[in-house]
Scaffold this active site. Structure first.
Site, short mmCIF file in Angstrom:
data_model
loop_
_atom_site.label_atom_id
_atom_site.label_comp_id
_atom_site.label_asym_id
_atom_site.label_seq_id
_atom_site.Cartn_x
_atom_site.Cartn_y
_atom_site.Cartn_z
CG PHE A 192 -19.50 13.61 -24.55
CD1 PHE A 192 -19.15 14.78 -23.89
CD2 PHE A 192 -18.66 12.52 -24.46
CE1 PHE A 192 -17.97 14.84 -23.15
CE2 PHE A 192 -17.48 12.57 -23.73
CZ PHE A 192 -17.14 13.74 -23.06
CE1 TYR A 196 -4.03 2.11 0.80
CE2 TYR A 196 -2.33 3.49 1.78
CZ TYR A 196 -3.62 3.34 1.29
OH TYR A 196 -4.48 4.41 1.30
CE LYS A 211 -6.31 10.22 -25.11
NZ LYS A 211 -6.92 10.17 -26.44
CG PHE A 251 -9.76 16.54 -23.51
CD1 PHE A 251 -9.99 16.05 -24.78
CD2 PHE A 251 -10.11 15.74 -22.43
CE1 PHE A 251 -10.54 14.80 -24.98
CE2 PHE A 251 -10.66 14.49 -22.62
CZ PHE A 251 -10.87 14.01 -23.90
CB THR A 252 -14.61 16.80 -22.85
OG1 THR A 252 -13.81 15.62 -22.71
CG2 THR A 252 -15.07 16.93 -24.29
NE ARG A 277 -15.17 14.09 -28.43
CZ ARG A 277 -14.99 13.81 -27.13
NH1 ARG A 277 -13.80 13.54 -26.65
NH2 ARG A 277 -15.99 13.82 -26.30
CG ASP A 320 -3.19 17.01 -21.42
OD1 ASP A 320 -2.64 15.91 -21.59
OD2 ASP A 320 -4.43 17.14 -21.36
N1 F0G Z 1 -6.21 15.32 -21.72
C1 F0G Z 1 -6.28 14.89 -22.97
C2 F0G Z 1 -5.55 15.61 -24.05
C3 F0G Z 1 -7.02 13.74 -23.28
O1 F0G Z 1 -7.08 13.32 -24.55
C4 F0G Z 1 -7.70 13.06 -22.24
C5 F0G Z 1 -8.51 11.89 -22.53
C6 F0G Z 1 -7.60 13.57 -20.94
C7 F0G Z 1 -6.84 14.69 -20.71
C8 F0G Z 1 -8.29 12.91 -19.80
O2 F0G Z 1 -7.63 11.74 -19.48
O3 F0G Z 1 -9.35 9.96 -19.92
O4 F0G Z 1 -7.27 9.46 -18.63
O5 F0G Z 1 -9.04 10.87 -17.64
N2 F0G Z 1 -8.89 11.54 -23.67
C9 F0G Z 1 -9.68 10.37 -23.98
C10 F0G Z 1 -10.08 10.36 -25.44
C11 F0G Z 1 -10.83 10.14 -23.08
O6 F0G Z 1 -10.88 9.50 -25.81
O7 F0G Z 1 -9.57 11.16 -26.22
P1 F0G Z 1 -8.37 10.44 -18.90
#
Ligand code: F0G
Length: 481
Positions: A454, A79, A265, A131-132, A388, A222
């Site tokens: 979405f 842990y 990724k 990003f979303t 998107r 990022d």
């Molecule tokens: N920043 C970027 C540029 C991303 O593409 C993502 C996630 C995140 C932050 C958030 O990271 O999903 O690990 O919490 N992108 C995914 C996509 C969800 O489908 O493009 P996460």
């Protein structure tokens, strides 16, 4: 790696071999119509059993390497004080060069901690593009998100190689308008996701850092797609062709105050990480880690994934790993262009993006063209893409639609997962769909969540157009395709 064939054609060849496979299904078009209706025309709500090629995302879906799987077998599940974590610290230091590492369960957890620690109500968070999840976290913390993109970024038919660049004039104007004390940081997103996986140049990052330093504004990076952005710098930016991916990454990192990534990724695992050289930042973030994520040596990740992430950091600097998805995407995009299908150019990292504003140009944004196109692609091919566009934007506080800058259906190319014949299949079915695009009509919401709608929102096809598309498909290919 690209190879030239004896007929002169250049193709990307896989620099790996497949040793473990997962069976996929191609269910008949009638079933696909039923499945997309059951999913409320939201591809997030489809099930794997109904999907042929899953191009929803590259997040957590890249193929792992044999060495990553092997590393998972020797994870130390302590842990606190896990040896797996210290392997990750060593790999991070070697590849990125930061002294302090904070593991988190995925990228948005890092965004949550950034928002919690650095963002106050009334602040303005600057970035090349949102990003979303990023936008959601900073807005929930009471800040305004201001995107400082160049005009070219939103041109889907461009030949500009670094559309992810931040506009320095706009940066300077924002500092003048809001004052540096209202700007907690400027965020640069590698291989900018929502505008088609478009990279920024190292030159641009140098310039951003220079201006930010002048005003004591920290640079947040990022790096979810860091190896892909480094690959584009090597391939496209003057002066970097002879530099290794590792050298390019280190140069980028020398300009960064706080780094974070979704490890799902570039490092091909399910996890995330934050890193910095500033002890003060580290201490302030660490304070909250056990509240939201977990102890300092696992931060919500399984120790198996931590082991695999350490390997993933080193492997992503192999030029054939960093370039694997971008080269497949380039091939995919170029084949669609040959067939006259509107796609985002230049090809980026992460995905091939269909430009819905041009593909289904008869649909107004109020009818969600990108969402309709994603549904139509699924019916015509069994391929799951991701909307998107406007569905990926939430309404404003007064309940009005916020129309997205771009309407894209994103066909992600997870690293080392799909083969050339599967890409050829995708090209063929998307081309067929383009020829029958008049059959595609709009969508309307029947269930609409307030935040990140979405993910779970459900929609309906106007005039039941899915049935017409299914009929046309059956007439050409028969009922079993
Ligand atoms: N920043 C970027 C540029 C991303 O593409 C993502 C996630 C995140 C932050 C958030 O990271 O999903 O690990 O919490 N992108 C995914 C996509 C969800 O489908 O493009 P996460």
């Amino acid at each position: 790696m690209n190879v030239k064939l004896s007929n002169g054609k250049v193709i990307p060849v896989e620099m790996h071999k497949v040793r473990i496979v997962q069976k996929v299904n191609l269910v008949p078009v009638r079933r696909r119509l039923e499945a997309i209706k059951e999913a409320g025309y939201n591809t997030f709500l489809l099930r794997t059993k109904d999907i042929f090629l899953d191009m929803l995302t590259d997040s957590g879906t890249n193929a792992m390497s044999d060495n990553q799987l092997a590393a998972m077998m020797v994870a130390d599940d302590a842990y606190a004080g896990s040896e797996s974590f210290y392997k990750l610290v060593d790999a991070e230091k070697e590849i990125l060069g930061f002294n302090y590492v904070i593991p988190v369960h995925q990228g948005r957890a890092a965004e949550h901690l950034l928002a919690k620690v650095f963002v106050k109500p009334g602040d303005v968070v600057l970035m090349n593009y949102h990003f979303t999840t990023t936008k959601a976290h900073f807005e929930l913390a009471g800040a305004k998100v201001l995107e400082l993109y160049t005009d070219e970024m939103l041109n889907t038919q461009s030949s500009v190689l670094f559309k992810g660049n931040l506009d320095l004039q706009k940066f300077e104007d924002a500092i003048k308008k809001y004052g540096a004390d209202k700007i907690p940081f400027v965020r640069m997103e590698a291989t900018t996701n929502l505008v088609g996986g478009q990279p920024f140049a190292l030159r641009n990052l140098h310039d951003v850092k220079k201006l930010a330093s002048k005003h004591n504004i920290p640079v947040v990076f990022d790096g979810s797609l860091i190896s892909e952005n480094a690959y584009f710098i090597k391939m496209r930016e003057e002066g970097y062709a002879d530099k290794s991916i590792r050298e390019i990454i280190l140069e980028m990192m020398s300009l960064v105050d706080i780094f974070y990534l979704s490890g799902r990724k570039s490092t091909s695992v399910r996890g995330g990480l934050m890193a910095t050289n500033k002890k003060e930042y580290y201490d302030r973030i660490l304070e909250w880690l056990p509240v939201y994520e977990g102890f300092a040596t696992y931060g919500g990740m399984s120790t198996k994934e931590i082991e695999a992430m350490a390997v993933g950091f080193r492997e992503m600097t192999d030029v054939n790993v960093a370039g694997s998805a971008p080269e497949f995407i380039k091939y995919f995009v170029e084949r669609l262009i040959e067939n006259g299908v509107p796609v985002v150019t230049p090809p980026g990292g992460l995905a091939c993006h269909l430009d819905a504003k041009r593909f289904v140009s008869h649909l107004p944004q109020s009818q969600y063209p990108a969402g309709a196109l994603a549904g139509a692609v699924y019916i015509a091919s069994g391929i799951r893409s991701m909307e998107r566009g406007t569905i990926s934007m939430d309404r404003d506080s007064a309940g009005n639609e916020v129309y997205a800058d771009l309407e894209l259906a994103r066909l992600a190319v997870p690293r080392r997962v799909y083969t050339m014949s599967q890409i050829e299949y995708a090209v063929d079915r998307i081309t067929w769909l383009y020829k029958h695009r008049d059959l595609v009509k709009g969508l309307k919401f029947v269930e609409e969540p307030r935040v990140l709608r979405f993910f779970f929102g459900r929609l309906e096809a106007l005039d039941n157009w899915g049935a017409d598309l299914t009929k046309a498909f059956e007439a050409e290919f028969g009922p079993n395709c």
